[in-house]
Write a protein that holds these residues in place. Structure first.
Motif, short mmCIF file in Angstrom:
data_model
loop_
_atom_site.label_atom_id
_atom_site.label_comp_id
_atom_site.label_asym_id
_atom_site.label_seq_id
_atom_site.Cartn_x
_atom_site.Cartn_y
_atom_site.Cartn_z
N ILE A 12 26.71 33.64 24.81
CA ILE A 12 27.70 34.18 25.52
C ILE A 12 28.52 35.35 24.61
CG2 ILE A 12 28.12 32.37 27.14
CD1 ILE A 12 30.69 31.70 25.58
N ASP A 13 29.05 36.25 25.30
CA ASP A 13 30.04 37.05 24.52
C ASP A 13 31.19 36.61 23.81
OD1 ASP A 13 31.76 39.58 23.83
OD2 ASP A 13 30.03 40.54 24.35
N ASP A 14 31.66 37.04 22.61
CA ASP A 14 32.80 36.45 22.22
C ASP A 14 34.11 36.84 22.96
OD1 ASP A 14 31.72 34.74 20.40
OD2 ASP A 14 31.45 36.34 18.93
N TYR A 15 34.14 38.39 23.81
CA TYR A 15 34.89 38.71 24.45
C TYR A 15 35.33 38.26 25.57
CZ TYR A 15 38.24 42.18 25.89
OH TYR A 15 39.34 43.17 26.33
N VAL A 16 36.30 37.53 25.39
CA VAL A 16 36.69 36.68 26.75
C VAL A 16 38.42 36.74 26.75
CG1 VAL A 16 36.98 34.52 28.13
CG2 VAL A 16 34.85 35.18 26.92
N ARG A 17 38.98 37.32 27.80
CA ARG A 17 40.21 37.24 27.86
C ARG A 17 40.93 36.76 28.96
NH1 ARG A 17 38.99 38.60 23.27
NH2 ARG A 17 39.68 40.35 22.52
N GLU A 18 42.06 36.05 28.92
CA GLU A 18 42.71 35.30 29.82
C GLU A 18 43.74 36.32 30.35
OE1 GLU A 18 45.50 31.29 30.79
OE2 GLU A 18 43.62 31.34 29.25
N CYS A 19 43.66 36.55 31.65
CA CYS A 19 44.98 37.25 32.17
C CYS A 19 45.89 36.57 33.28
CB CYS A 19 44.28 38.72 32.85
SG CYS A 19 43.49 39.49 31.57
N CYS A 20 46.89 36.77 33.38
CA CYS A 20 47.88 36.02 34.34
C CYS A 20 48.40 36.96 35.42
CB CYS A 20 48.85 35.21 33.61
SG CYS A 20 48.26 33.91 32.55
N THR A 21 48.27 38.44 35.33
CA THR A 21 48.81 39.25 36.14
C THR A 21 47.69 40.41 36.34
OG1 THR A 21 49.88 40.94 34.79
CG2 THR A 21 51.27 38.75 35.52
N VAL A 22 48.02 40.89 37.62
CA VAL A 22 47.24 42.26 37.91
C VAL A 22 47.57 43.28 36.99
CG1 VAL A 22 46.71 44.07 39.68
CG2 VAL A 22 47.27 41.66 40.55
N GLU A 23 48.47 43.47 36.26
CA GLU A 23 48.70 44.39 35.03
C GLU A 23 47.78 44.11 34.02
OE1 GLU A 23 51.68 44.62 38.40
OE2 GLU A 23 51.22 42.90 37.05
N GLU A 24 47.84 43.05 33.79
CA GLU A 24 47.12 42.41 32.75
C GLU A 24 45.56 42.83 32.73
OE1 GLU A 24 47.95 38.53 31.38
OE2 GLU A 24 49.99 38.93 30.77
N ILE A 25 45.22 42.36 34.19
CA ILE A 25 43.79 42.84 34.40
C ILE A 25 43.38 44.18 34.18
CG2 ILE A 25 42.07 42.72 36.14
CD1 ILE A 25 43.50 40.08 37.24
N GLU A 26 44.58 44.78 34.82
CA GLU A 26 44.25 46.44 34.81
C GLU A 26 44.18 47.02 33.19
OE1 GLU A 26 47.57 47.79 37.09
OE2 GLU A 26 46.27 47.78 39.20
N LYS A 27 44.91 46.36 32.43
CA LYS A 27 45.06 46.81 31.20
C LYS A 27 43.86 46.26 30.20
CE LYS A 27 47.65 46.00 26.79
NZ LYS A 27 48.47 45.08 26.12
N GLU A 28 43.13 45.34 30.63
CA GLU A 28 41.90 44.90 30.19
C GLU A 28 40.75 45.55 30.63
OE1 GLU A 28 41.03 42.66 27.53
OE2 GLU A 28 43.04 42.51 27.38
N ILE A 29 40.69 46.15 31.75
CA ILE A 29 39.72 46.99 32.29
C ILE A 29 39.73 48.44 31.73
CG2 ILE A 29 39.09 48.50 34.37
CD1 ILE A 29 39.99 46.13 36.24
#
Length: 190
Positions: A12-29
């Protein structure tokens, strides 16, 4: 769950991020879009999942997919090149389909020399002619396809469907979107 999978030796890839808001998801994208070409493997998007098992159960599934996971696809990379010619191919069902022969270009690290043209209605709708500069993209980062005309050439030539099968010479019949081989008479006399 990811720790369990990793402990069992599955890659599995080491890059896994936990996001709690839509803004955090958009930032990761946005971040992943910036680094995607620096990775040592190709990606055409990311998957966003709900990691709480009880919420997953509440959200449920469609017939084919879980409602708690979303595949986000990046915009396909697009470029322009010259349409050199069209080759007509016969598929196993007897359909004759056009393939664009292109001045080679690099799209996403792949040299593209051929692209899908689908059928005559698609060619006419897009206004594609031999000699034009055309927009090309790799659909889903895989299959090269012509999106339209980037620049009309003065000496552009209209694409005409063949009257005869390019392989056996039989007459072709166009039925709606499909051009297929119609064998008028084919027999072997021994």
């Amino acid at each position: 769950m990811l720790h369990f999978i990793k402990q069992k030796g599955l890659p599995i890839d080491d890059y896994v991020r936990e996001c709690c808001t839509v803004e955090e998801i958009e930032k990761e994208i946005k971040y992943i879009e910036e680094i995607r070409y620096d990775l040592n493997y190709e990606i055409d998007g990311i998957v966003i999942v709900v990691d709480d098992i009880s919420t997953r159960e509440l959200l449920g599934y469609t017939v084919k997919f879980p409602k708690w996971a979303l595949a986000y696809k990046f915009e396909a990379e697009e470029s322009t090149t010259k349409l050199l010619d069209v080759e007509w191919n016969v598929g196993r069902s007897g359909r004759v389909t056009p393939t664009a022969l292109l001045d080679p270009i690099d799209i996403g690290g792949v040299t593209v020399k051929r692209a899908t043209l689908n059928n005559m209605d698609d060619i006419n709708r897009k206004g594609v002619k031999i000699g034009n500069r055309v927009f090309v993209r790799r659909s889903n980062d895989v299959i090269p396809e012509i999106m339209g005309v980037a620049e009309e050439a003065e000496e552009a030539v209209i694409i005409e469907p063949p009257k005869n099968c390019p392989y056996c010479g039989s007459d072709l019949v166009q039925e709606g979107f499909i051009t297929s081989v119609k064998i008028l008479f084919h027999a072997s006399l021994n």
